[in-house]
Design a protein around this motif. Structure first.
Motif, mmCIF file in Angstrom:
data_model
loop_
_atom_site.group_PDB
_atom_site.id
_atom_site.type_symbol
_atom_site.label_atom_id
_atom_site.label_comp_id
_atom_site.label_asym_id
_atom_site.label_seq_id
_atom_site.Cartn_x
_atom_site.Cartn_y
_atom_site.Cartn_z
ATOM 1 N N ARG A 2 40.311 34.102 40.821
ATOM 2 C CA ARG A 2 40.206 35.546 41.047
ATOM 3 C C ARG A 2 38.741 35.964 41.181
ATOM 4 N NH1 ARG A 2 42.275 40.131 36.766
ATOM 5 N NH2 ARG A 2 42.087 41.951 38.126
ATOM 6 N N TYR A 25 42.072 32.780 47.466
ATOM 7 C CA TYR A 25 41.537 33.519 46.326
ATOM 8 C C TYR A 25 42.341 34.796 46.079
ATOM 9 C CZ TYR A 25 37.378 30.561 46.750
ATOM 10 O OH TYR A 25 36.525 29.494 46.807
ATOM 11 N N THR A 26 42.359 35.222 44.832
ATOM 12 C CA THR A 26 42.804 36.568 44.484
ATOM 13 C C THR A 26 41.555 37.439 44.432
ATOM 14 O OG1 THR A 26 44.663 35.748 43.182
ATOM 15 C CG2 THR A 26 43.910 37.986 42.715
ATOM 16 N N ASP A 28 39.765 41.361 43.883
ATOM 17 C CA ASP A 28 39.742 42.784 43.550
ATOM 18 C C ASP A 28 38.390 43.332 43.997
ATOM 19 O OD1 ASP A 28 42.296 43.214 42.272
ATOM 20 O OD2 ASP A 28 41.561 41.939 40.667
ATOM 21 N N PHE A 45 37.875 37.178 35.542
ATOM 22 C CA PHE A 45 37.579 36.765 36.912
ATOM 23 C C PHE A 45 36.947 35.378 36.897
ATOM 24 C CE2 PHE A 45 37.622 41.365 36.975
ATOM 25 C CZ PHE A 45 38.334 41.658 38.119
ATOM 26 N N LYS A 156 46.499 27.935 43.023
ATOM 27 C CA LYS A 156 45.550 28.691 42.206
ATOM 28 C C LYS A 156 45.765 28.424 40.715
ATOM 29 C CE LYS A 156 46.307 32.758 44.192
ATOM 30 N NZ LYS A 156 46.163 34.223 44.494
ATOM 31 N N THR A 177 44.210 35.883 36.087
ATOM 32 C CA THR A 177 43.521 35.020 37.052
ATOM 33 C C THR A 177 44.263 34.954 38.379
ATOM 34 O OG1 THR A 177 42.633 33.660 35.252
ATOM 35 C CG2 THR A 177 42.624 32.684 37.446
ATOM 36 N N TYR A 179 46.703 37.253 39.546
ATOM 37 C CA TYR A 179 47.160 38.496 40.165
ATOM 38 C C TYR A 179 46.084 39.576 40.109
ATOM 39 C CZ TYR A 179 51.659 36.198 39.744
ATOM 40 O OH TYR A 179 52.688 35.287 39.830
ATOM 41 N N GLY A 180 45.883 40.226 41.242
ATOM 42 C CA GLY A 180 44.931 41.325 41.328
ATOM 43 C C GLY A 180 45.570 42.654 40.965
#
Length: 218
Positions: A2, A25-26, A28, A45, A156, A177, A179-180
């Motif tokens: 993330r 990648y996730t 935000d 993160f 991931k 890690t 999920y955004g």
């Protein structure tokens, strides 16, 4: 893995989010620097991509605040500033790498892989552990020479567990890690993905520490 992206340029930010997600990648995304330190207090993160020129703050000040608060995650600085003094200040202030705008996406991805590997203790682009070979550049996994087909989320999750091998990771940590902010996950999502990884790779690889979390031993 993330990523927290801190970038005020909307067109560039949108392009980076799409590209990073496409490469596993996730992401935000924040457009203001003031929210960075507060976000890091409550969210986990893998790395930060930080623009230096933000509308409400100097990126070097944000970098200093993050490091003084004790956050050790790797930070990649993006900037249009080509002054050598700014680069030196950034690196001395705790940045792990520096990338000048405009930049090629492939270089950004390569530098991001390097700083993530470095903080995890791996020098090469392939991570090898217990017969696993994970390529961060190609998003591929082999187990004792056989290719293992994983979904993006499974990849991931496995990468997170392997890069933090020897540490017990809670379900809450793994959820953050994977999920955004704009993603929803069911309460048993982690258990489902762990079950899938065990079936596809090795039932004994990922251990469950009851009431604590999951671990891949070194």
């Amino acid at each position: 893995m993330r990523i927290l992206l801190v970038e005020d340029d909307v067109m560039l930010g949108e392009s980076m989010v799409v590209s990073l997600i496409r490469h596993g990648y996730t992401v935000d995304w924040l457009q203001l620097g003031a929210a960075v330190e507060m976000t890091l207090r409550t969210e986990n993160f893998t790395a930060i991509i930080l623009d230096l020129t933000l509308p409400d703050a100097d990126g070097l000040d944000i970098l200093s605040q993050v490091r003084k608060a004790g956050h050790k995650l790797p930070i990649l600085i993006l900037t249009a500033r080509d002054d050598i003094d700014d680069r030196v200040k950034g690196l001395d202030g705790g940045a792990d790498d520096y990338l000048l705008k405009p930049f090629a996406l492939q270089e950004l991805l390569a530098r991001l892989r390097v700083i993530v590997r470095r903080v995890s203790g791996y020098a090469e682009s392939k991570i090898e552990l217990h017969g696993l070979v994970i390529s961060l550049a190609k998003n591929t996994v082999e187990y004792h020479g056989a290719a293992i087909k994983l979904t993006n989320t499974e990849f991931k999750l496995l990468t997170t567990l392997v890069t933090k091998a020897g540490r017990v990771l809670s379900k809450e940590y793994l959820q953050q890690t994977l999920y955004g902010w704009d993603e929803m996950a069911s309460d048993n999502a982690i258990e489902v993905y762990i079950h899938n990884l065990r079936k596809k790779i090795n039932n004994q690889l990922i251990k469950n520490i009851r009431g604590v979390g999951y671990i891949i031993e070194k």
